[in-house]
Design a protein around this motif. Structure first.
Motif, PDB file in Angstrom:
ATOM      1  N   HIS A 100       0.732  -1.087   0.047  1.00  0.00           N
ATOM      2  CA  HIS A 100       0.148  -0.012  -0.041  1.00  0.00           C
ATOM      3  C   HIS A 100       0.791   1.313  -0.042  1.00  0.00           C
ATOM      4  O   HIS A 100       2.171   1.139   0.247  1.00  0.00           O
ATOM      5  N   ARG A 101      -0.066   2.380  -0.317  1.00  0.00           N
ATOM      6  CA  ARG A 101       0.843   3.715  -0.485  1.00  0.00           C
ATOM      7  C   ARG A 101      -0.059   4.845   0.154  1.00  0.00           C
ATOM      8  O   ARG A 101      -1.560   4.617   0.020  1.00  0.00           O
ATOM      9  N   GLY A 102       0.701   5.692   1.037  1.00  0.00           N
ATOM     10  CA  GLY A 102      -0.294   6.640   1.901  1.00  0.00           C
ATOM     11  C   GLY A 102      -1.090   6.261   2.947  1.00  0.00           C
ATOM     12  O   GLY A 102      -1.935   6.941   3.336  1.00  0.00           O
ATOM     13  N   LEU A 103      -0.768   5.133   3.616  1.00  0.00           N
ATOM     14  CA  LEU A 103      -1.564   4.860   4.868  1.00  0.00           C
ATOM     15  C   LEU A 103      -1.228   5.868   5.935  1.00  0.00           C
ATOM     16  O   LEU A 103      -0.110   6.151   6.011  1.00  0.00           O
ATOM     17  N   ALA A 104      -2.244   6.169   6.664  1.00  0.00           N
ATOM     18  CA  ALA A 104      -2.044   7.003   7.835  1.00  0.00           C
ATOM     19  C   ALA A 104      -1.232   6.447   8.754  1.00  0.00           C
ATOM     20  O   ALA A 104      -0.490   6.886   9.607  1.00  0.00           O
ATOM     21  N   THR A 105      -1.196   4.838   8.835  1.00  0.00           N
ATOM     22  CA  THR A 105      -0.449   4.282   9.991  1.00  0.00           C
ATOM     23  C   THR A 105       0.833   3.598   9.738  1.00  0.00           C
ATOM     24  O   THR A 105       1.390   2.967  10.385  1.00  0.00           O
ATOM     25  N   SER A 106       1.083   3.735   8.583  1.00  0.00           N
ATOM     26  CA  SER A 106       2.522   3.065   7.899  1.00  0.00           C
ATOM     27  C   SER A 106       2.905   3.690   6.770  1.00  0.00           C
ATOM     28  O   SER A 106       1.880   3.938   5.744  1.00  0.00           O
ATOM     29  N   GLU A 107       4.348   3.867   6.431  1.00  0.00           N
ATOM     30  CA  GLU A 107       4.827   4.395   5.312  1.00  0.00           C
ATOM     31  C   GLU A 107       4.567   3.259   4.179  1.00  0.00           C
ATOM     32  O   GLU A 107       4.452   3.624   2.994  1.00  0.00           O
ATOM     33  N   LEU A 108       5.198   2.070   4.383  1.00  0.00           N
ATOM     34  CA  LEU A 108       5.289   1.071   3.319  1.00  0.00           C
ATOM     35  C   LEU A 108       5.854   1.749   2.108  1.00  0.00           C
ATOM     36  O   LEU A 108       6.925   2.192   1.780  1.00  0.00           O
ATOM     37  N   PHE A 109       4.877   1.511   0.749  1.00  0.00           N
ATOM     38  CA  PHE A 109       5.500   2.126  -0.356  1.00  0.00           C
ATOM     39  C   PHE A 109       5.265   3.534  -0.898  1.00  0.00           C
ATOM     40  O   PHE A 109       5.064   3.878  -2.117  1.00  0.00           O
ATOM     41  N   THR A 110       4.855   4.543   0.271  1.00  0.00           N
ATOM     42  CA  THR A 110       4.426   5.726  -0.054  1.00  0.00           C
ATOM     43  C   THR A 110       5.509   6.547  -1.022  1.00  0.00           C
ATOM     44  O   THR A 110       5.281   7.235  -1.572  1.00  0.00           O
ATOM     45  N   HIS A 111       6.913   6.310  -0.690  1.00  0.00           N
ATOM     46  CA  HIS A 111       7.977   6.942  -1.577  1.00  0.00           C
ATOM     47  C   HIS A 111       8.394   6.078  -2.645  1.00  0.00           C
ATOM     48  O   HIS A 111       9.450   6.509  -3.089  1.00  0.00           O
ATOM     49  N   LEU A 112       7.659   5.405  -3.140  1.00  0.00           N
ATOM     50  CA  LEU A 112       8.130   4.267  -4.232  1.00  0.00           C
ATOM     51  C   LEU A 112       8.500   5.124  -5.511  1.00  0.00           C
ATOM     52  O   LEU A 112       9.389   4.913  -6.393  1.00  0.00           O
ATOM     53  N   ASP A 113       7.801   6.407  -5.754  1.00  0.00           N
ATOM     54  CA  ASP A 113       7.834   7.083  -6.806  1.00  0.00           C
ATOM     55  C   ASP A 113       9.213   7.993  -6.803  1.00  0.00           C
ATOM     56  O   ASP A 113       9.577   8.464  -7.748  1.00  0.00           O
ATOM     57  N   ARG A 114      10.038   7.868  -5.816  1.00  0.00           N
ATOM     58  CA  ARG A 114      11.359   8.580  -5.728  1.00  0.00           C
ATOM     59  C   ARG A 114      12.359   7.611  -6.215  1.00  0.00           C
ATOM     60  O   ARG A 114      13.492   8.031  -6.200  1.00  0.00           O
ATOM     61  N   VAL A 115      12.068   6.321  -6.578  1.00  0.00           N
ATOM     62  CA  VAL A 115      12.845   5.220  -7.061  1.00  0.00           C
ATOM     63  C   VAL A 115      13.061   5.609  -8.229  1.00  0.00           C
ATOM     64  O   VAL A 115      12.300   5.637  -9.129  1.00  0.00           O
ATOM     65  N   ARG A 116      14.576   5.726  -8.622  1.00  0.00           N
ATOM     66  CA  ARG A 116      15.020   6.046 -10.027  1.00  0.00           C
ATOM     67  C   ARG A 116      15.670   5.103 -10.733  1.00  0.00           C
ATOM     68  O   ARG A 116      16.161   4.347 -10.156  1.00  0.00           O
TER      69      ARG A 116
ATOM     70  N   THR B  12       2.705  -0.404  -6.643  1.00  0.00           N
ATOM     71  CA  THR B  12       1.650   0.394  -5.754  1.00  0.00           C
ATOM     72  C   THR B  12       0.973   1.396  -6.608  1.00  0.00           C
ATOM     73  O   THR B  12       1.030   1.423  -7.958  1.00  0.00           O
ATOM     74  N   CYS B  13       0.053   1.770  -6.043  1.00  0.00           N
ATOM     75  CA  CYS B  13      -1.095   2.762  -6.619  1.00  0.00           C
ATOM     76  C   CYS B  13      -0.654   4.019  -6.598  1.00  0.00           C
ATOM     77  O   CYS B  13       0.121   4.461  -5.428  1.00  0.00           O
ATOM     78  N   THR B  14      -1.008   5.081  -7.305  1.00  0.00           N
ATOM     79  CA  THR B  14      -0.850   6.325  -7.643  1.00  0.00           C
ATOM     80  C   THR B  14      -2.076   6.929  -8.369  1.00  0.00           C
ATOM     81  O   THR B  14      -2.959   6.268  -8.977  1.00  0.00           O
ATOM     82  N   PRO B  15      -2.533   8.302  -8.172  1.00  0.00           N
ATOM     83  CA  PRO B  15      -1.941   9.040  -6.860  1.00  0.00           C
ATOM     84  C   PRO B  15      -2.565   8.747  -5.679  1.00  0.00           C
ATOM     85  O   PRO B  15      -3.260   7.949  -5.642  1.00  0.00           O
ATOM     86  N   LEU B  16      -2.128   9.192  -4.617  1.00  0.00           N
ATOM     87  CA  LEU B  16      -2.194   9.020  -3.276  1.00  0.00           C
ATOM     88  C   LEU B  16      -3.995   9.374  -3.099  1.00  0.00           C
ATOM     89  O   LEU B  16      -4.399  10.318  -3.247  1.00  0.00           O
ATOM     90  N   GLY B  17      -4.419   8.185  -2.667  1.00  0.00           N
ATOM     91  CA  GLY B  17      -5.567   8.222  -2.110  1.00  0.00           C
ATOM     92  C   GLY B  17      -6.755   8.410  -3.349  1.00  0.00           C
ATOM     93  O   GLY B  17      -7.858   8.336  -3.112  1.00  0.00           O
TER      94      GLY B  17
END
Length: 316
Positions: free
Chosen positions: A176-192, A237-242
């Motif tokens: 998941h991405r963008g969960l309030a309780t865990s970071e997980l793949f939230t910043h996967l979009d920063r991987v180059r 992972t999914c995008t955009p957040l939410g």
């Protein structure tokens, strides 16, 4: 000698009257509201910190279990997983309105429950560890992609190759991405492209260099199928957040030989979560509120009523 009540009152007047403290109700209410606001603001950071703490505990526990096994047992388990992969047909499909990709692969040579029994390091289905240095990510890898699993860490998509490497294999990991309780793949979009990530599975250290990172639309219906001769792993992972209308695909190709530095790091204690700065912010806010209320109460203090003076006298 005579002492008058007036004299006694005068003596008392020389002593500093005791001030009665009074905290302004408006200031108290404002401070409490501000403190609640700070706590609400800090909640995601605190929840993510505790989530990372639990994830690090799982990683350490799995590492202890795996490194406690004999080398022959680990090699045999990897061999069984590779046989499972060789029997797979197809891969995964991105589907519209779905939070995770759908598996299309079927193992033609294994029993129906073989997947759950392979690479199972603990009762929760953890099989390994995923590290992405560029975004300071260190997460456990679990079997399956049900919602309860994806709230705890990274899920391996059943129907795609188990993460044990091999020619013409393609593993898919999702979170998941963008969960309030865990970071997980939230910043996967920063991987180059050019970054590396590492999977540690039952004593195997698999390093992948990112060869592609892109955002796709579900209606492209792109299959995450194996490519002949390539050893691939894709993070999804999914995008955009939410909104989750698109998918981020980060695909890496196996680096051979495995860098010695990554081999040396295998099994080391996770360095996340870091220092809980959110706790300092919470304590500092609470202390600031306390100091302000103490100052406001002293400023709003008023002296006790002085004793009334009397003109009556007594004689002795």
């Amino acid at each position: 000698m005579s002492i008058t009540l007036e004299d006694r009152g005068a003596r008392r007047a020389h002593a500093a009257p005791t001030a009665r403290q009074r905290v302004p109700y408006g200031a108290t209410a404002a401070c409490l509201l501000a403190l609640v606001g700070v706590m609400v603001f800090l909640y995601p950071s605190a929840a993510a910190w505790f989530s990372q703490l639990e994830q690090s505990r799982v990683i350490s526990s799995v590492g202890s279990e795996v490194h406690g096994e004999a080398g022959g047992a680990l090699a045999a388990e990897i061999s069984r997983a590779q046989s499972y992969n060789d029997a797979l047909v197809a891969g995964a499909l991105l589907a519209e309105h779905a939070n995770v990709p759908e598996a299309t692969g079927v193992s033609t040579a294994a029993g129906a429950d073989a997947y759950d029994r392979l690479l199972r390091a603990d009762a929760e289905g953890a099989m390994g560890r995923l590290r992405i240095p560029s975004i300071a990510l260190d997460l456990p890898i679990y079997h399956g992609t049900d919602d309860s699993t994806l709230r705890r860490g990274v899920g391996h998509l059943e129907g795609t190759s188990l993460p044990v490497s091999g020619a013409s294999q393609h593993s898919v990991l999702t979170a998941h991405r963008g969960l309030a309780t865990s970071e997980l793949f939230t910043h996967l979009d920063r991987v180059r492209v050019g970054d590396t990530f590492t999977a540690e599975v039952f004593g195997e250290v698999l390093v992948y260099r990112v060869v592609e990172s892109r955002v796709v639309q579900p209606d492209e219906t792109e299959s995450l199928v194996p490519q002949h001769g390539a050893d691939l792993m894709t993070l999804v992972t999914c995008t955009p957040l939410g909104i989750n209308s698109h998918r981020i695909l980060v695909t890496g190709e196996r680096v051979l030989p495995t860098p010695q530095a990554e081999i040396d790091r295998a099994g080391e204690t996770p360095n996340v979560p870091g220092f809980p700065w959110w706790a300092l912010a919470a304590l500092g806010s609470a202390a600031a509120v306390g100091v302000y209320l103490a100052w406001a109460s002293r400023r709003g203090a008023y002296p006790a009523r002085p004793p009334e003076r009397s003109e009556f006298t007594t004689h002795s």
